[in-house]
Design a protein around this motif. Structure first.
Motif, PDB file in Angstrom:
ATOM      1  N   ILE A  32      -4.676  -3.505   2.806  1.00  0.00           N
ATOM      2  CA  ILE A  32      -6.105  -2.751   2.692  1.00  0.00           C
ATOM      3  C   ILE A  32      -5.685  -1.295   2.578  1.00  0.00           C
ATOM      4  O   ILE A  32      -6.520  -0.720   1.982  1.00  0.00           O
ATOM      5  N   GLU A  33      -4.753  -0.836   3.567  1.00  0.00           N
ATOM      6  CA  GLU A  33      -4.267   0.588   3.069  1.00  0.00           C
ATOM      7  C   GLU A  33      -4.096   0.824   1.633  1.00  0.00           C
ATOM      8  O   GLU A  33      -4.681   1.863   1.180  1.00  0.00           O
ATOM      9  N   GLN A  74      -5.651 -12.708   2.177  1.00  0.00           N
ATOM     10  CA  GLN A  74      -4.756 -13.606   2.719  1.00  0.00           C
ATOM     11  C   GLN A  74      -3.453 -13.395   2.203  1.00  0.00           C
ATOM     12  O   GLN A  74      -3.053 -13.425   1.092  1.00  0.00           O
ATOM     13  N   VAL A  75      -2.389 -13.599   3.225  1.00  0.00           N
ATOM     14  CA  VAL A  75      -1.208 -13.539   2.757  1.00  0.00           C
ATOM     15  C   VAL A  75      -0.388 -14.834   3.313  1.00  0.00           C
ATOM     16  O   VAL A  75      -0.245 -15.078   4.480  1.00  0.00           O
ATOM     17  N   ALA A  76       0.068 -15.651   2.188  1.00  0.00           N
ATOM     18  CA  ALA A  76       0.628 -16.989   2.759  1.00  0.00           C
ATOM     19  C   ALA A  76       2.010 -17.201   2.247  1.00  0.00           C
ATOM     20  O   ALA A  76       2.430 -16.639   1.359  1.00  0.00           O
ATOM     21  N   GLY A  77       2.713 -17.902   2.828  1.00  0.00           N
ATOM     22  CA  GLY A  77       3.947 -18.410   2.598  1.00  0.00           C
ATOM     23  C   GLY A  77       5.106 -17.201   2.938  1.00  0.00           C
ATOM     24  O   GLY A  77       6.145 -17.298   2.432  1.00  0.00           O
ATOM     25  N   ASN A 117       0.117  -5.020  10.272  1.00  0.00           N
ATOM     26  CA  ASN A 117       0.427  -6.344   9.642  1.00  0.00           C
ATOM     27  C   ASN A 117       0.278  -6.195   8.075  1.00  0.00           C
ATOM     28  O   ASN A 117      -0.046  -5.343   7.511  1.00  0.00           O
ATOM     29  N   ASP A 118       0.692  -7.428   7.532  1.00  0.00           N
ATOM     30  CA  ASP A 118       0.597  -7.148   6.055  1.00  0.00           C
ATOM     31  C   ASP A 118      -0.695  -6.981   5.369  1.00  0.00           C
ATOM     32  O   ASP A 118      -1.023  -6.202   4.630  1.00  0.00           O
ATOM     33  N   ASN A 145       8.471  -1.995  -3.056  1.00  0.00           N
ATOM     34  CA  ASN A 145       9.200  -3.222  -2.397  1.00  0.00           C
ATOM     35  C   ASN A 145       8.434  -3.625  -1.214  1.00  0.00           C
ATOM     36  O   ASN A 145       9.145  -3.744  -0.003  1.00  0.00           O
ATOM     37  N   PHE A 146       6.918  -3.757  -1.462  1.00  0.00           N
ATOM     38  CA  PHE A 146       6.040  -4.258  -0.227  1.00  0.00           C
ATOM     39  C   PHE A 146       6.564  -5.284   0.619  1.00  0.00           C
ATOM     40  O   PHE A 146       6.543  -5.145   1.854  1.00  0.00           O
TER      41      PHE A 146
END
Length: 170
Positions: free
Chosen positions: A8-9, A26-29, A2-3, A67-68
């Motif tokens: 973290i990597e 946290q990844v939001a939106g 996941n994102d 382009n993550f």
């Protein structure tokens, strides 16, 4: 993956051989609009604004280049957890020895006191008695509830739901 795991990597080379550690990501939106990636970092000696800014610039540039998130625009915020952010790692407890904590246990009780020590499996909290009115004390005496915990008390990490540093302006 996941994102959060991917971030973290990517962060690993910037953590200075684990001197700096990840407190939260946290990844939001994710659906449609601009994404917001919030990374909270800390170290045993604390982390500076300059360190956060440097990591943000380098990581943000790397994420742009690869382009993550595909074509989705994103905002990257790298900072340290504020004093209101709960303690989650034993490393954070060590930095706060001598400070006042409010510890919420998994059974819902809240103990307040001074953090005396941090061991491998638990903390030692010098619990202060809760201030109660005369009517509360009388009611408890009638109900014969157990004696309140007071003084240096071991609190196993697995019994801690949440711990916050109590800020005092006395």
């Amino acid at each position: 993956m996941n994102d959060k795991e991917r971030v973290i990597e990517l962060l690993q080379p910037y953590l200075d051989n684990d001197r700096i550690y990840v407190v939260d990501i946290q990844v939001a939106g994710r659906q449609g609009g601009r994404l917001k990636v919030t990374i909270l970092l800390d170290s045993d000696a604390g982390i500076t604004i300059d360190e956060c800014a440097s990591i943000s610039r380098q990581l943000g540039g790397q994420m742009d280049e690869m382009n993550f998130f595909g074509e989705a625009p994103f905002t990257l915020e790298v900072s340290s957890p504020g004093v209101d952010f709960p303690l989650t790692f034993s490393r954070q407890y060590v930095r706060n020895i001598g400070r006042q904590l409010a510890v919420t246990l998994t059974d819902g009780r809240v103990w307040k006191g001074t953090l005396d020590a941090v061991e491998e499996t638990h903390i030692i909290l010098d619990v202060v008695p809760e201030k109660k009115s005369k009517s509360q004390l009388k009611k408890e005496a009638l109900l014969q509830t157990e004696a309140p915990i007071v003084g240096p008390t071991p609190v196993p990490f697995e019994q801690i739901q949440k711990s916050n540093v109590e800020i005092s302006f006395k």
